[in-house]
Design an enzyme around this catalytic site. Sequence first.
Site, PDB file in Angstrom:
ATOM      1  N   ASP A  84       0.788  -1.313   0.006  1.00  0.00           N
ATOM      2  CA  ASP A  84       0.157   0.039  -0.202  1.00  0.00           C
ATOM      3  C   ASP A  84       0.974   1.308   0.150  1.00  0.00           C
ATOM      4  O   ASP A  84       1.965   1.380   0.594  1.00  0.00           O
ATOM      5  CB  ASP A  84      -0.923   0.216   1.049  1.00  0.00           C
ATOM      6  N   HIS A  85       0.301   2.192  -0.872  1.00  0.00           N
ATOM      7  CA  HIS A  85       1.054   3.492  -0.712  1.00  0.00           C
ATOM      8  C   HIS A  85       2.543   3.363  -0.947  1.00  0.00           C
ATOM      9  O   HIS A  85       3.092   4.317  -0.001  1.00  0.00           O
ATOM     10  CB  HIS A  85       0.704   4.264   0.587  1.00  0.00           C
ATOM     11  N   ASP A 106       1.819   5.334  -5.678  1.00  0.00           N
ATOM     12  CA  ASP A 106       1.251   6.626  -5.437  1.00  0.00           C
ATOM     13  C   ASP A 106       2.109   7.558  -5.972  1.00  0.00           C
ATOM     14  O   ASP A 106       3.004   8.039  -5.517  1.00  0.00           O
ATOM     15  CB  ASP A 106       0.852   6.596  -4.281  1.00  0.00           C
ATOM     16  N   GLU A 136      -3.024   6.290  -7.968  1.00  0.00           N
ATOM     17  CA  GLU A 136      -3.864   7.356  -7.086  1.00  0.00           C
ATOM     18  C   GLU A 136      -4.088   8.601  -8.096  1.00  0.00           C
ATOM     19  O   GLU A 136      -2.792   8.908  -8.841  1.00  0.00           O
ATOM     20  CB  GLU A 136      -3.431   7.797  -5.731  1.00  0.00           C
ATOM     21  N   HIS A 210      -9.765   5.585  -0.165  1.00  0.00           N
ATOM     22  CA  HIS A 210      -8.924   5.811   0.715  1.00  0.00           C
ATOM     23  C   HIS A 210      -9.282   6.782   1.788  1.00  0.00           C
ATOM     24  O   HIS A 210     -10.017   7.388   1.509  1.00  0.00           O
ATOM     25  CB  HIS A 210      -7.498   6.096   0.283  1.00  0.00           C
ATOM     26  N   ASN A 232     -10.388   0.706   2.046  1.00  0.00           N
ATOM     27  CA  ASN A 232      -9.128   0.731   2.803  1.00  0.00           C
ATOM     28  C   ASN A 232      -9.363   1.417   4.189  1.00  0.00           C
ATOM     29  O   ASN A 232      -9.801   2.522   4.228  1.00  0.00           O
ATOM     30  CB  ASN A 232      -8.084   1.674   2.265  1.00  0.00           C
ATOM     31  N   VAL A 233      -9.107   0.522   5.176  1.00  0.00           N
ATOM     32  CA  VAL A 233      -9.301   1.322   6.417  1.00  0.00           C
ATOM     33  C   VAL A 233      -8.167   0.680   7.200  1.00  0.00           C
ATOM     34  O   VAL A 233      -7.697  -0.544   7.323  1.00  0.00           O
ATOM     35  CB  VAL A 233     -10.458   0.371   7.060  1.00  0.00           C
ATOM     36  N   THR A 235      -6.558   3.594  10.285  1.00  0.00           N
ATOM     37  CA  THR A 235      -6.739   4.334  11.669  1.00  0.00           C
ATOM     38  C   THR A 235      -7.946   3.735  12.105  1.00  0.00           C
ATOM     39  O   THR A 235      -7.575   3.726  13.486  1.00  0.00           O
ATOM     40  CB  THR A 235      -6.840   5.666  11.093  1.00  0.00           C
TER      41      THR A 235
END
Length: 283
Positions: A84-85, A106, A136, A210, A232-233, A235
């Site tokens: 991710d990212h 990204d 993205e 996101h 996407n989760v 936090t």
Amino acid sequence: MPIRPTLELIDAAARQNVGIGAFNVIHLESAEALVAGAEDAGLPVILQISENCVKYHGGQLTPILAATSEIARQAAVDVALHLDHAENESLAIAGIESGFGSVMYDGSRLPHEANLATTQRVVALAHERGASVEAELGEVAGKDLPGRSAHEPGVLTDPDQARAFVAETGVDALAVAVGSRHAMTERNAVLDLELITRLRDAAGVPLVLHGSSGVDDATLVAAIAAGMTKINVSTHLNQVFTSSIRRSLTEDPGLVDSRKYLGPARIAMAAETARLLRLFRGA
């Protein structure tokens, strides 16, 4: 069970117009919790390892990937692994070469032409290795751009640009900016649902939301119905985990065995994982 290709799980969800959860691994306990929650729900899940997670583990991708991969292989449900990212092209390439089923490159902060060129290179290598790529377009700010409004001009993803970007890069999924922000600790984001539908129709590939931690349940369901697929989760689930630890240490300040507070936190995270997966599926 064998680890599944990420795109296989995303495409299946898109065909059914339901959402699939993509949840971030930070350490062994979170990987275990996410898989336990998916098994409880009886639903597939995507485990994500982010660039920030790799930095936390001393810049070493291999140890956390090896542990997460083994947990995924032992799962009783379908699990995919996603990098991710990755804002660093070399990390995206390392992810592909390490066996991730998908990577998110990204390049959204680069000038548009540079983003295009770099994404094309990552996509070419990924497809050669049988992996898929998420990119993205737009700006899902939050962690390091706290002053930017999620709805100001130039932030939201433009459908025409999304159509052209997908066509030019060949990406398999597209993260779009529709009103959410990263690292939100309150669930009060306002999403542009009409824009989501326009983006779904324009892009022609599954859309990724996101910053979903800042979106309440009803809006998440509405976003999936409007055209979002991969949710996407991070936090929000970290809040659940940390809140449990705080409760344990408050109730027994003398605790020194970390298993006594990490264990309940893992159970709490698993329960919320199962609830979210059912919510996304029910949409």
